[in-house]
Design a protein around this motif. Structure first.
Motif, PDB file in Angstrom:
ATOM      1  N   VAL A 142       0.807  -1.221   0.000  1.00 15.84           N
ATOM      2  CA  VAL A 142       0.000   0.000   0.000  1.00 15.84           C
ATOM      3  C   VAL A 142       0.841   1.274   0.000  1.00 15.84           C
ATOM      4  O   VAL A 142       0.308   2.371  -0.180  1.00 15.84           O
ATOM      5  N   LYS A 143       2.164   1.106   0.164  1.00 17.52           N
ATOM      6  CA  LYS A 143       3.013   2.308   0.147  1.00 17.52           C
ATOM      7  C   LYS A 143       4.472   1.923  -0.068  1.00 17.52           C
ATOM      8  O   LYS A 143       4.958   0.944   0.501  1.00 17.52           O
ATOM      9  N   ILE A 144       5.142   2.721  -0.906  1.00 14.59           N
ATOM     10  CA  ILE A 144       6.593   2.625  -1.058  1.00 14.59           C
ATOM     11  C   ILE A 144       7.127   4.026  -0.791  1.00 14.59           C
ATOM     12  O   ILE A 144       6.790   4.972  -1.521  1.00 14.59           O
ATOM     13  N   PRO A 145       7.909   4.227   0.258  1.00 14.17           N
ATOM     14  CA  PRO A 145       8.236   5.583   0.722  1.00 14.17           C
ATOM     15  C   PRO A 145       8.974   6.454  -0.275  1.00 14.17           C
ATOM     16  O   PRO A 145       8.864   7.683  -0.212  1.00 14.17           O
ATOM     17  N   TYR A 146       9.699   5.873  -1.224  1.00 16.85           N
ATOM     18  CA  TYR A 146      10.466   6.688  -2.160  1.00 16.85           C
ATOM     19  C   TYR A 146       9.768   6.880  -3.509  1.00 16.85           C
ATOM     20  O   TYR A 146      10.374   7.347  -4.483  1.00 16.85           O
ATOM     21  N   LEU A 147       8.483   6.519  -3.563  1.00 18.32           N
ATOM     22  CA  LEU A 147       7.683   6.787  -4.759  1.00 18.32           C
ATOM     23  C   LEU A 147       6.709   7.923  -4.480  1.00 18.32           C
ATOM     24  O   LEU A 147       6.177   8.028  -3.366  1.00 18.32           O
ATOM     25  N   PRO A 148       6.435   8.778  -5.464  1.00 14.67           N
ATOM     26  CA  PRO A 148       5.443   9.846  -5.259  1.00 14.67           C
ATOM     27  C   PRO A 148       4.064   9.243  -5.046  1.00 14.67           C
ATOM     28  O   PRO A 148       3.762   8.169  -5.577  1.00 14.67           O
ATOM     29  N   PRO A 149       3.211   9.908  -4.268  1.00 16.39           N
ATOM     30  CA  PRO A 149       1.898   9.353  -3.920  1.00 16.39           C
ATOM     31  C   PRO A 149       1.026   9.009  -5.120  1.00 16.39           C
ATOM     32  O   PRO A 149       0.225   8.074  -5.054  1.00 16.39           O
ATOM     33  N   GLU A 150       1.191   9.740  -6.221  1.00 14.78           N
ATOM     34  CA  GLU A 150       0.332   9.502  -7.367  1.00 14.78           C
ATOM     35  C   GLU A 150       0.782   8.330  -8.237  1.00 14.78           C
ATOM     36  O   GLU A 150       0.057   7.877  -9.125  1.00 14.78           O
ATOM     37  N   GLN A 151       2.002   7.835  -7.997  1.00 13.48           N
ATOM     38  CA  GLN A 151       2.508   6.746  -8.840  1.00 13.48           C
ATOM     39  C   GLN A 151       1.851   5.415  -8.489  1.00 13.48           C
ATOM     40  O   GLN A 151       1.643   5.088  -7.320  1.00 13.48           O
ATOM     41  N   LYS A 152       1.519   4.664  -9.516  1.00 14.61           N
ATOM     42  CA  LYS A 152       0.899   3.363  -9.321  1.00 14.61           C
ATOM     43  C   LYS A 152       1.888   2.401  -8.676  1.00 14.61           C
ATOM     44  O   LYS A 152       3.052   2.322  -9.083  1.00 14.61           O
ATOM     45  N   LEU A 153       1.430   1.652  -7.697  1.00 14.56           N
ATOM     46  CA  LEU A 153       2.294   0.707  -6.991  1.00 14.56           C
ATOM     47  C   LEU A 153       2.402  -0.608  -7.771  1.00 14.56           C
ATOM     48  O   LEU A 153       1.464  -0.993  -8.472  1.00 14.56           O
ATOM     49  N   PRO A 154       3.534  -1.285  -7.632  1.00 10.01           N
ATOM     50  CA  PRO A 154       3.679  -2.580  -8.308  1.00 10.01           C
ATOM     51  C   PRO A 154       2.734  -3.618  -7.702  1.00 10.01           C
ATOM     52  O   PRO A 154       2.284  -3.480  -6.561  1.00 10.01           O
ATOM     53  N   CYS A 155       2.460  -4.655  -8.465  1.00  9.17           N
ATOM     54  CA  CYS A 155       1.598  -5.730  -7.975  1.00  9.17           C
ATOM     55  C   CYS A 155       2.433  -6.649  -7.085  1.00  9.17           C
ATOM     56  O   CYS A 155       2.975  -7.661  -7.537  1.00  9.17           O
ATOM     57  N   ALA A 156       2.575  -6.274  -5.848  1.00  8.55           N
ATOM     58  CA  ALA A 156       3.381  -7.042  -4.885  1.00  8.55           C
ATOM     59  C   ALA A 156       2.474  -7.437  -3.725  1.00  8.55           C
ATOM     60  O   ALA A 156       1.946  -6.567  -3.028  1.00  8.55           O
ATOM     61  N   LYS A 157       2.289  -8.719  -3.538  1.00 11.39           N
ATOM     62  CA  LYS A 157       1.377  -9.199  -2.493  1.00 11.39           C
ATOM     63  C   LYS A 157       1.991 -10.369  -1.739  1.00 11.39           C
ATOM     64  O   LYS A 157       2.489 -11.318  -2.344  1.00 11.39           O
ATOM     65  N   ALA A 158       1.958 -10.278  -0.423  1.00 11.39           N
ATOM     66  CA  ALA A 158       2.403 -11.378   0.434  1.00 11.39           C
ATOM     67  C   ALA A 158       1.192 -12.229   0.782  1.00 11.39           C
ATOM     68  O   ALA A 158       0.088 -11.710   0.973  1.00 11.39           O
TER      69      ALA A 158
END
Length: 357
Positions: A100-116
Motif C-alpha cells: 500500500v506504500k513505497i516511501p520513495y515513490l510519489p503518492p500519485e505513482q501506481k504501486l507494483p503488484c506485490a502481495k504477500a
C-alpha cells in the motif's frame, strides 16, 4: 486384571515419521500474551514461515514472512498503525498482504503488484491460531471446544512444550499411557489397563484403567491417604490434529499440537484441575498457583517425556530403516489416522493441480 483389548505385536509404520500434515485445520502458534500491540512474532507452521503481528487496534494479522520485493523477513521490520513495514526498503503491506506504500515513490505513482500471502488468524482461549491450508475452508473448520475455560471452579494451568522431534512421535507419547514406568520416581501412575479403543477416519479414542498412589495423588484429590491405591479411568481422544484427555473426576487436558518441521514440534496445552482448597484461596492466588503447579509438579513429567521423545527421534534419524515393534493397538490406530490425513491432503492437492493444468 488383564487388558480387555488384545495387546499383540505389530510392526510400526516407519513412514509415519516422514509424513507432513493436513494443513486444512487450525493450528496454535503462540500464547496471546506473547504478542503486544505493534509487535511482530515469527512463527513456523509445518515449514511455512509466517509473520504474525498485532496492529495498533489490537487486531491480529498473519503474512508470509518474506517481503515480495526482496524476500527479506518481515519480523525484522515494524508495525505502523495497521501495516507491516519491511525493514529493507520500507515497503508497507496491509493485513491482506497488499503493498500500500513505497516511501520513495510519489503518492500519485501506481504501486507494483506485490502481495504477500495472508493467512486466516484468530484468537481463542488465550492462544493465537492460524489456518495454513486453503483459506476458503477456514470457516468450515473449528478450533477445539474448551468448555471449562470459562468455568471458575477449574484452575487453568498453561503448559508450553517444545520437542526436537516429528509430531507423530509426540502424538504417540500422549496416547501411550503404558509409559507410566518412566515417571515412577515422581509418583506417576502404574498398572495401566487398556479397556476401550475406538477409531474412525479422523479420531482415536482410548480408555485406560490406571492406578495411583502417593503424595501427588493426595494433592490432586485422588485419595485421602498417601499409601492408599485408587484406580481411575483415563480417557484420551485424538481428534486430528489435537488431543483432549481426562482423568476421571480430577482433570481435563486440551493439548494443541503445532508441527513445525520433520524434526520439530511445539505444543500449547491447557490443563484444568480442581484442588482441595477453598474457592476464595484459589481465586486470590490463581495466577501464582498455576505457575507453582506447572513448574514444581507437571514440568517434571514433561521433561522426562521430552528426553524419551527426542531420543526416539535421534535413533530414527541415525537409521530410518530400523524395524520397530508396537503392542499397543491405540498407537497403531493413531498412526493410521495421521497417515490417512496426510494422504487425503496430498490427493486433494494433486486433483487441484491436475484441474489447473
Amino acid at each position: 486384571m488383564e487388558s480387555t483389548i488384545t495387546l499383540s505385536s505389530q510392526p510400526v509404520q516407519n513412514r509415519v515419521r516422514e509424513i507432513g500434515i493436513n494443513p486444512n485445520y487450525w493450528y496454535p502458534v503462540a500464547w496471546s500474551h506473547q504478542l503486544k500491540p505493534c509487535q511482530i512474532l515469527p512463527v513456523v507452521v509445518w515449514q511455512q514461515a509466517i509473520a504474525v503481528y498485532r496492529d495498533v487496534n489490537h487486531q491480529l494479522h498473519a503474512l508470509e514472512n518474506a517481503c515480495p520485493h526482496k524476500g527479506v523477513v518481515f519480523d525484522k521490520g515494524e508495525v505502523f498503525e495497521t501495516h507491516l513495514v519491511c525493514p529493507y526498503h520500507g515497503w508497507e503491506f496491509n493485513g491482506e498482504g497488499e503493498c500500500v506504500k513505497i516511501p520513495y515513490l510519489p503518492p500519485e505513482q501506481k504501486l507494483p503488484c506485490a502481495k504477500a500471502r495472508n493467512y486466516p488468524i484468530q484468537e481463542k482461549y488465550g492462544i493465537i491460531w492460524i489456518f495454513p491450508g486453503d483459506p476458503s475452508l477456514a470457516e468450515l473448520k473449528t478450533i477445539p471446544d474448551v468448555p471449562e475455560y470459562n468455568e471458575s471452579e477449574w484452575l487453568i494451568v498453561e503448559i508450553p512444550a517444545h520437542f526436537q522431534a516429528h509430531f507423530s512421535i509426540c502424538n504417540e507419547n500422549t496416547m501411550d499411557v503404558f509409559h507410566g514406568f518412566l515417571h515412577r520416581d515422581i509418583q506417576g501412575w502404574f498398572n495401566p489397563i487398556l479397556t476401550q479403543l475406538k477409531a474412525k477416519k479422523n479420531t482415536v479414542h482410548a480408555q485406560y484403567q490406571v492406578s495411583y498412589r502417593g503424595w501427588l495423588s493426595k494433592f490432586l484429590n485422588l485419595n485421602k491417604d498417601e499409601n492408599q491405591v485408587t484406580t481411575r479411568t483415563v480417557s484420551i481422544t485424538y481428534n486430528y490434529p489435537h488431543y483432549h484427555s481426562t482423568l476421571e473426576g480430577v482433570s481435563s487436558l486440551y493439548l494443541m499440537r503445532l508441527p513445525v518441521s520433520l524434526t520439530e514440534t511445539r505444543s500449547f496445552s491447557l490443563l484444568f484441575i480442581k484442588l482441595r482448597l477453598p474457592k476464595w484461596v484459589v481465586n486470590l492466588i490463581r495466577g501464582q498457583l498455576s505457575q507453582i503447579i506447572w513448574h514444581f509438579l507437571f514440568k517434571k513429567f514433561l521433561d522426562q517425556d521430552i528426553e524419551m521423545i527426542e531420543s526416539e527421534q535421534q535413533t530414527y534419524l541415525a537409521n530410518p530403516h530400523r524395524q520397530y515393534v508396537e503392542i499397543n493397538p491405540a498407537i497403531i490406530a493413531l498412526q493410521r489416522v495421521n497417515i490417512a490425513q496426510y494422504e487425503e491432503f496430498m490427493q486433494q492437492s494433486e486433483l487441484i493441480s491436475n484441474h489447473k493444468n
